[in-house]
Design a protein around this motif. Structure first.
Motif, PDB file in Angstrom:
ATOM      1  N   ALA A  85       3.775   0.655   4.257  1.00 52.10           N
ATOM      2  CA  ALA A  85       2.815   1.305   3.358  1.00 52.10           C
ATOM      3  C   ALA A  85       2.253   2.550   4.035  1.00 52.10           C
ATOM      4  CB  ALA A  85       1.680   0.351   2.974  1.00 52.10           C
ATOM      5  N   VAL A  86       2.018   3.588   3.246  1.00 55.05           N
ATOM      6  CA  VAL A  86       1.374   4.815   3.723  1.00 55.05           C
ATOM      7  C   VAL A  86       0.300   5.204   2.705  1.00 55.05           C
ATOM      8  CG1 VAL A  86       3.268   5.728   5.101  1.00 55.05           C
ATOM      9  CG2 VAL A  86       3.214   6.182   2.647  1.00 55.05           C
ATOM     10  N   HIS A  87      -0.740   5.886   3.211  1.00 53.68           N
ATOM     11  CA  HIS A  87      -1.858   6.253   2.342  1.00 53.68           C
ATOM     12  C   HIS A  87      -2.536   7.492   2.906  1.00 53.68           C
ATOM     13  CE1 HIS A  87      -5.216   5.677  -0.454  1.00 53.68           C
ATOM     14  NE2 HIS A  87      -6.029   5.937   0.557  1.00 53.68           N
ATOM     15  N   PHE A  88      -2.715   8.520   2.070  1.00 55.28           N
ATOM     16  CA  PHE A  88      -3.441   9.717   2.454  1.00 55.28           C
ATOM     17  C   PHE A  88      -4.942   9.478   2.269  1.00 55.28           C
ATOM     18  CE2 PHE A  88       0.458  12.223   2.256  1.00 55.28           C
ATOM     19  CZ  PHE A  88       0.231  13.158   3.249  1.00 55.28           C
ATOM     20  N   MET A  89      -5.726   9.946   3.235  1.00 55.53           N
ATOM     21  CA  MET A  89      -7.178   9.893   3.096  1.00 55.53           C
ATOM     22  C   MET A  89      -7.647  10.997   2.159  1.00 55.53           C
ATOM     23  SD  MET A  89      -7.913   7.304   4.890  1.00 55.53           S
ATOM     24  CE  MET A  89      -9.687   7.381   5.057  1.00 55.53           C
ATOM     25  N   ALA A  90      -8.857  10.823   1.618  1.00 52.59           N
ATOM     26  CA  ALA A  90      -9.365  11.763   0.617  1.00 52.59           C
ATOM     27  C   ALA A  90      -9.614  13.151   1.188  1.00 52.59           C
ATOM     28  CB  ALA A  90     -10.654  11.218  -0.006  1.00 52.59           C
ATOM     29  N   ASN A  91      -9.807  13.259   2.515  1.00 50.72           N
ATOM     30  CA  ASN A  91     -10.062  14.569   3.107  1.00 50.72           C
ATOM     31  C   ASN A  91      -8.800  15.400   3.283  1.00 50.72           C
ATOM     32  OD1 ASN A  91      -8.791  13.261   5.206  1.00 50.72           O
ATOM     33  ND2 ASN A  91     -10.608  13.175   6.516  1.00 50.72           N
ATOM     34  N   ASN A  92      -7.624  14.802   3.024  1.00 55.47           N
ATOM     35  CA  ASN A  92      -6.341  15.508   3.080  1.00 55.47           C
ATOM     36  C   ASN A  92      -5.947  15.877   4.505  1.00 55.47           C
ATOM     37  OD1 ASN A  92      -4.143  16.362   1.474  1.00 55.47           O
ATOM     38  ND2 ASN A  92      -4.725  18.510   1.722  1.00 55.47           N
ATOM     39  N   HIS A  93      -6.686  15.419   5.504  1.00 51.56           N
ATOM     40  CA  HIS A  93      -6.408  15.792   6.887  1.00 51.56           C
ATOM     41  C   HIS A  93      -5.866  14.637   7.713  1.00 51.56           C
ATOM     42  CE1 HIS A  93      -9.830  18.943   6.259  1.00 51.56           C
ATOM     43  NE2 HIS A  93      -8.692  19.315   5.703  1.00 51.56           N
ATOM     44  N   SER A  94      -5.833  13.454   7.176  1.00 48.32           N
ATOM     45  CA  SER A  94      -5.365  12.298   7.923  1.00 48.32           C
ATOM     46  C   SER A  94      -4.531  11.390   7.026  1.00 48.32           C
ATOM     47  CB  SER A  94      -6.547  11.523   8.526  1.00 48.32           C
ATOM     48  OG  SER A  94      -7.463  11.157   7.518  1.00 48.32           O
ATOM     49  N   LEU A  95      -3.728  10.580   7.688  1.00 48.39           N
ATOM     50  CA  LEU A  95      -2.760   9.720   6.998  1.00 48.39           C
ATOM     51  C   LEU A  95      -2.799   8.345   7.649  1.00 48.39           C
ATOM     52  CD1 LEU A  95      -0.223   9.392   5.076  1.00 48.39           C
ATOM     53  CD2 LEU A  95       1.136  10.133   7.042  1.00 48.39           C
ATOM     54  N   LEU A  96      -2.702   7.300   6.829  1.00 53.01           N
ATOM     55  CA  LEU A  96      -2.665   5.928   7.307  1.00 53.01           C
ATOM     56  C   LEU A  96      -1.283   5.341   7.069  1.00 53.01           C
ATOM     57  CD1 LEU A  96      -6.039   4.538   5.877  1.00 53.01           C
ATOM     58  CD2 LEU A  96      -5.608   5.326   8.211  1.00 53.01           C
ATOM     59  N   SER A  97      -0.868   4.444   7.960  1.00 54.60           N
ATOM     60  CA  SER A  97       0.419   3.753   7.785  1.00 54.60           C
ATOM     61  C   SER A  97       0.287   2.334   8.297  1.00 54.60           C
ATOM     62  CB  SER A  97       1.536   4.479   8.539  1.00 54.60           C
ATOM     63  OG  SER A  97       1.279   4.496   9.930  1.00 54.60           O
ATOM     64  N   ALA A  98       0.888   1.405   7.578  1.00 52.98           N
ATOM     65  CA  ALA A  98       0.904  -0.011   7.957  1.00 52.98           C
ATOM     66  C   ALA A  98       2.336  -0.422   8.253  1.00 52.98           C
ATOM     67  CB  ALA A  98       0.325  -0.874   6.840  1.00 52.98           C
ATOM     68  N   SER A  99       2.505  -1.359   9.186  1.00 54.84           N
ATOM     69  CA  SER A  99       3.848  -1.716   9.634  1.00 54.84           C
ATOM     70  C   SER A  99       3.943  -3.206   9.889  1.00 54.84           C
ATOM     71  CB  SER A  99       4.193  -0.931  10.906  1.00 54.84           C
ATOM     72  OG  SER A  99       5.391  -1.392  11.483  1.00 54.84           O
ATOM     73  N   LEU A 100       5.171  -3.683   9.965  1.00 49.96           N
ATOM     74  CA  LEU A 100       5.425  -5.074  10.310  1.00 49.96           C
ATOM     75  C   LEU A 100       5.190  -5.351  11.787  1.00 49.96           C
ATOM     76  CD1 LEU A 100       8.675  -5.829   8.246  1.00 49.96           C
ATOM     77  CD2 LEU A 100       6.315  -6.409   7.673  1.00 49.96           C
ATOM     78  N   ASP A 101       4.912  -4.303  12.591  1.00 52.70           N
ATOM     79  CA  ASP A 101       4.636  -4.522  14.008  1.00 52.70           C
ATOM     80  C   ASP A 101       3.210  -5.009  14.268  1.00 52.70           C
ATOM     81  OD1 ASP A 101       3.160  -2.272  13.515  1.00 52.70           O
ATOM     82  OD2 ASP A 101       4.194  -0.985  14.948  1.00 52.70           O
ATOM     83  N   GLY A 102       2.414  -5.182  13.198  1.00 61.31           N
ATOM     84  CA  GLY A 102       1.076  -5.714  13.350  1.00 61.31           C
ATOM     85  C   GLY A 102       0.002  -4.682  13.585  1.00 61.31           C
ATOM     86  N   THR A 103       0.294  -3.414  13.302  1.00 64.82           N
ATOM     87  CA  THR A 103      -0.698  -2.358  13.495  1.00 64.82           C
ATOM     88  C   THR A 103      -0.824  -1.512  12.238  1.00 64.82           C
ATOM     89  OG1 THR A 103       0.916  -0.763  14.370  1.00 64.82           O
ATOM     90  CG2 THR A 103      -0.193  -2.204  15.959  1.00 64.82           C
ATOM     91  N   VAL A 104      -2.025  -0.962  12.067  1.00 66.31           N
ATOM     92  CA  VAL A 104      -2.282   0.083  11.082  1.00 66.31           C
ATOM     93  C   VAL A 104      -2.726   1.302  11.871  1.00 66.31           C
ATOM     94  CG1 VAL A 104      -3.722   0.829   9.155  1.00 66.31           C
ATOM     95  CG2 VAL A 104      -2.909  -1.532   9.256  1.00 66.31           C
ATOM     96  N   ARG A 105      -2.032   2.418  11.679  1.00 68.65           N
ATOM     97  CA  ARG A 105      -2.286   3.603  12.492  1.00 68.65           C
ATOM     98  C   ARG A 105      -2.798   4.746  11.617  1.00 68.65           C
ATOM     99  NH1 ARG A 105       0.143   3.345  17.678  1.00 68.65           N
ATOM    100  NH2 ARG A 105       1.413   1.466  17.941  1.00 68.65           N
TER     101      ARG A 105
END
Length: 882
Positions: A419-439
């Motif tokens: 999963a990936v998701h852009f933040m509302a400020n348009n300057h950062s991005l989130l990603s979730a993975s099967l490795d157990g982390t959200v970055r």
């Protein structure tokens, strides 16, 4: 609803040979499509047509106008394409796989390698003919597959290499029975490249090169001094005619000097001229094999690529190594020069990688690499200019939508990105993975600035962030929990428990802090994250819930279930509003292993949903070749988009050929080949069909056509689909659509021109808006003087506001009169601000398009002003008079 295919992202190269048309247009096969990349302006565009299967062989004419494309099947389907219009001119079938193809320098012929044959076809023109391809000559002297050939500069000879370890010189002159080819022998491995050299002084080809797979290059020279029987003739003897009278004929005996005899042989039977091996050179890259090569005739240079990822550039005929570098550890599948010879093209099919390297300055002109496993998720940025993708190759890539280029790749994840998701400020991005982390990724500094983890390892499959960007939530695959973190501190705030199955859907409400989650436990739950009350509402279904989405206004909730239904809920009152049955809409496409018809096959459900910007329709996709668009209010199917027609994928045909089914299974799944050539990304890694169990055999089944994720741009004018072929972009194309809104006998383009001529700008603008013709609307906008803009804006009816705002958004991206258009926008908002506020939902797509254009314009001007400020400071500090 006029969405059309626009571009293909995430897969710049899939295998086959890529070519450079002219000096700057790169053409590469990507599945059953062709991607054209402008190396000067850094833009890529995908040709709108689709082949029936994967394309493997391309050839472009010297003038860059025609493109010859052949697929990888045994039927040998061929397309002749106009590069300028990107349209297919002619189609034909050779009934044999095409192994090589090349246009003659004069553009009159196309040489095609068909197994052990070489056929010379007359190049079709732009005229409409019943069968435009005309066969001129066939050469059938080879005992193995033809791999490469090269034309002489005068288009009279053909130098062909084959897997039978020989290179042959073929002539198009003379009679077919008397014209035997000249054989070049001595190689111990199949020929990879055969090339004519050019003598710059005489303009003739008196040298040739042959390159074999074991890394050997042979240099062949045309023999200058021929041994001619001159016992009775001296070199200076002139031509003499001795006549002998006979009863029925007159015998003419002609004596010639060796020089004249050689000239006659060159003119009559050039392929019989003697050639000799001048020298042998070796690239010394054993045990690696030479897999790709190309030759530049004017520069007399050879570029070669090897199976270990090393490429070399050599100056001929002295065999001087200019560069020897490594791109990767995988096989280089294509290598080519551009026309000027200053750029080198390399492609690696297994990595989906394309490189263009300038060898003089030792710098990259192009460096693009797609995902070499399935793309799992996509996300648009709030301004619709960027697109983020996550895939099974553990990478997150960010693409520029307008250019189709990836400008940053994040590879810190150690397992598949879900999963990936852009933040509302348009300057950062989130990603979730099967490795157990959200970055969290910083799109300014291109780094991972925050990592969210759990006390014990978990596998995340869904991701959401609230509107303020303070709270991050992720759903798990194994523990069935939802974890909540603080964005500022990175601390774990809460763990939401209650689901009894994997949480595959998460989304915050656009109007409040309520979180909606869907799970395979047949429920959709609403959570109050900030108050800590836990689950506040539960919607129960009869089957597993696969995904959940909110309508943009937050007043409706849609979820899809395993039985192929889409349920629409009122999240405020907690009641079911209506249901859409989509099993028949998404059905279609029979897999090779199916023993039943496509109508009864499993997998008829939606795995991804997405509302439009105004919430009037919803897109739905799943394990099918179709993406369905539904009208939410009427619960009816509006349109179905078929994402691919590629028969190389599974699930495209509704009816399979029973002749291809044997007792051992489908013929296409039986490995009866003994080739040592590595498969490219199109057959080996594309469409990863799940994880193989330890100790199990590799799944050699074909990739399945399906859609994993759908997202609509915030502007509402485009949407993206993560499919087996890559990320497909569809956009609204209004340039060719005539859709009048209020038409009668007096509303014509002539009336608009008359109003402009009579200086009736207001009337002309209203007439053009009623006609809804883009060129006339823009012409009338520019005809209004800046002083008259407020008066004209006040006279525009409400029903034409959306069309006018769309015209302003388009003009801001293309025209230089920025202040004038911004004045129009300002006056329009002043006069019609109350109406725009009351009807914001209907005008939302047009307003977001305008916002996107203004934001991009502001960024460009800010960068320009900053650079000018620093320049002025430097000039002032240096004491230079300006």
């Amino acid at each position: 609803m006029n969405f059309r295919f626009q571009n293909l992202l995430g897969a710049p190269y899939r295998g086959g040979n890529a070519v450079i048309s002219g000096d700057s247009l790169l053409l590469s096969p990507t599945g059953n499509r062709i991607v054209a990349t402008d190396l000067i302006h850094s833009r890529s565009i995908t040709f709108p047509f689709e082949a029936a299967s994967d394309l493997s062989r391309l050839a472009v004419s010297d003038d860059g106008r025609l493109l010859f494309a052949a697929d990888s099947t045994d039927k040998g389907r061929v397309f002749l394409i106009s590069v300028l219009s990107r349209a297919v001119l002619h189609r034909t079938t050779f009934k044999k796989p095409v192994s090589a193809a090349r246009f003659s320098p004069d553009g009159a012929f196309i040489a095609v390698g068909l197994g052990k044959l070489i056929q010379i076809w007359r190049c079709p023109g732009f005229k409409k003919e019943f069968f435009p391809f005309h066969l001129e000559r066939t050469f059938a002297d080879f005992s193995a597959t033809v791999t490469s050939f090269d034309w002489s500069p005068d288009s009279n000879f053909l130098l062909a290499g084959s897997k039978d370890l020989t290179m042959r010189l073929l002539s198009l002159k003379g009679k077919r029975s008397e014209n035997k080819p000249f054989l070049f022998l001595g190689h111990r491995e199949p020929i990879v490249g055969a090339f004519f050299s050019l003598d710059k002084k005489t303009g003739t080809s008196n040298r040739a090169y042959s390159v074999s797979r074991d890394g050997a290059i042979f240099t062949w020279d045309l023999v200058e001094n021929m041994d001619v029987d001159s016992d009775h003739v001296s070199p200076d003897t002139e031509d003499q005619n001795l006549d002998a009278d006979g009863d029925d004929n007159n015998l003419i005996i002609k004596f010639e000097s060796p020089t004249r005899k050689r000239k006659q042989m060159e003119e009559d039977e050039p392929s019989k001229l003697p050639w000799r091996l001048r020298k042998k050179d070796f690239f010394m890259q054993a045990p690696a094999r030479l897999t790709a090569c190309d030759y530049h005739r004017e520069l007399d240079m050879v570029v070669v690529g090897f199976s270990n990822g090393v490429f070399g550039l050599y100056q001929m005929p002295d065999f001087v190594c200019l560069h020897l570098l490594s791109i990767s550890r995988e096989k280089i599948t294509t290598a080519a020069f551009n026309r000027a010879g200053n750029w080198l093209l390399f492609g690696c099919a297994k990595l989906g990688q394309l490189l263009v390297w300038e060898w003089r300055s030792e710098s990259y002109v192009l460096k693009q690499q797609g995902h070499y496993f399935d793309v799992n998720c996509v996300a648009y940025s709030p301004d619709s200019q960027l697109l983020a993708t996550g895939a099974d190759d553990n990478k997150v890539k960010v693409w520029t939508v307008s250019s189709g280029f990836c400008f940053i790749t994040f590879s810190e994840h150690t397992n598949a990105v879900t999963a990936v998701h852009f933040m509302a400020n348009n300057h950062s991005l989130l990603s979730a993975s099967l490795d157990g982390t959200v970055r969290a990724w910083d799109l300014f500094r291109y780094r991972n600035f925050r990592t969210f983890t759990t006390p014990s390892p978990r596998q995340f499959v869904s991701l959401a962030a609230d509107q303020s960007g303070e709270v991050i939530c992720a759903g798990t695959l194994d523990s069935f929990e939802i974890f909540v973190w603080s964005m500022k501190t990175g601390r774990l705030l809460d763990v939401l428990s209650g689901h009894e199955g994997p949480v595959h859907g998460l989304m915050f409400s656009p109007i409040n802090a309520v979180l909606a989650s869907s799970s395979w436990d047949k429920t959709v739950r609403l959570w109050d994250v900030f108050e800590g009350k836990g689950s506040i509402e539960t919607f129960t279904h009869n089957h597993d819930v696969l995904t959940v989405v909110y309508r943009p206004d937050g007043k409706q909730l849609a979820c899809s279930t395993l039985d192929g239904l889409i349920h629409f809920w009122d999240p405020l009152d907690g009641v079911l509003m209506y249901t859409i049955e989509g099993r028949r809409d998404i059905s279609g496409g029979r897999r090779m292993t199916d023993r039943r018809s496509a109508a009864n096959s499993a997998g008829r459900y939606f795995t991804s949903l997405c509302y439009s910007a105004d919430g009037s329709f919803i897109l739905a996709g799943g394990n099918s070749r179709f993406v369905c668009m539904y009208d939410v209010a009427e619960q009816v199917l509006i349109k179905r988009f078929q994402i691919t027609h590629n028969l190389s994928l599974d699930g495209v045909l509704d009816f399979l050929n029973s002749k291809n089914m044997t007792e051992a299974g489908p013929l296409d799944l039986i490995d009866d080949t003994d080739s040592d050539i590595e498969d490219g990304i199109d057959t080996q890694t594309r469409g990863k069909l799940g994880q193989n169990l330890p100790g199990s055999m590799q799944n050699r089944g074909r990739p399945v056509a399906r859609t994993k994720c759908l997202r609509i741009a915030p502007t509402g004018r485009s949407w993206a689909a993560a499919t087996t072929e890559g990320v497909l972009l569809y956009s609204v194309d209004d340039s060719f659509v005539f859709d009048p809104t209020d038409l009668d006998m007096d509303v014509t383009p002539e009336k608009v021109e008359e109003a402009l001529a009579d200086d009736q700008k207001q009337r002309a603008l209203l007439l053009s808006l009623r006609l809804n013709e883009d060129s006339l609307i823009k012409k009338c906008i520019f005809a209004v003087s800046p002083l008259d803009v407020p008066a004209v804006c006040s006279s525009v009816p409400f029903k034409y506001l959306q069309r006018l705002i769309e015209a302003f958004a388009d003009l801001l991206e293309s025209c230089p009169h920025l202040e004038f258009i911004l004045q129009w926008c300002q006056e329009l908002c002043k006069v019609h601000g109350h109406y725009i506020q009351r009807n914001s939902r209907a005008l939302l797509p047009a307003l977001k398009s305008l916002q996107k254009a203004i934001t991009k314009l502001h960024q460009d001007l800010a960068d320009t002003c900053s650079s000018n400020e620093y320049l002025l400071r430097y000039l002032c500090s240096s004491g230079t008079k300006v």
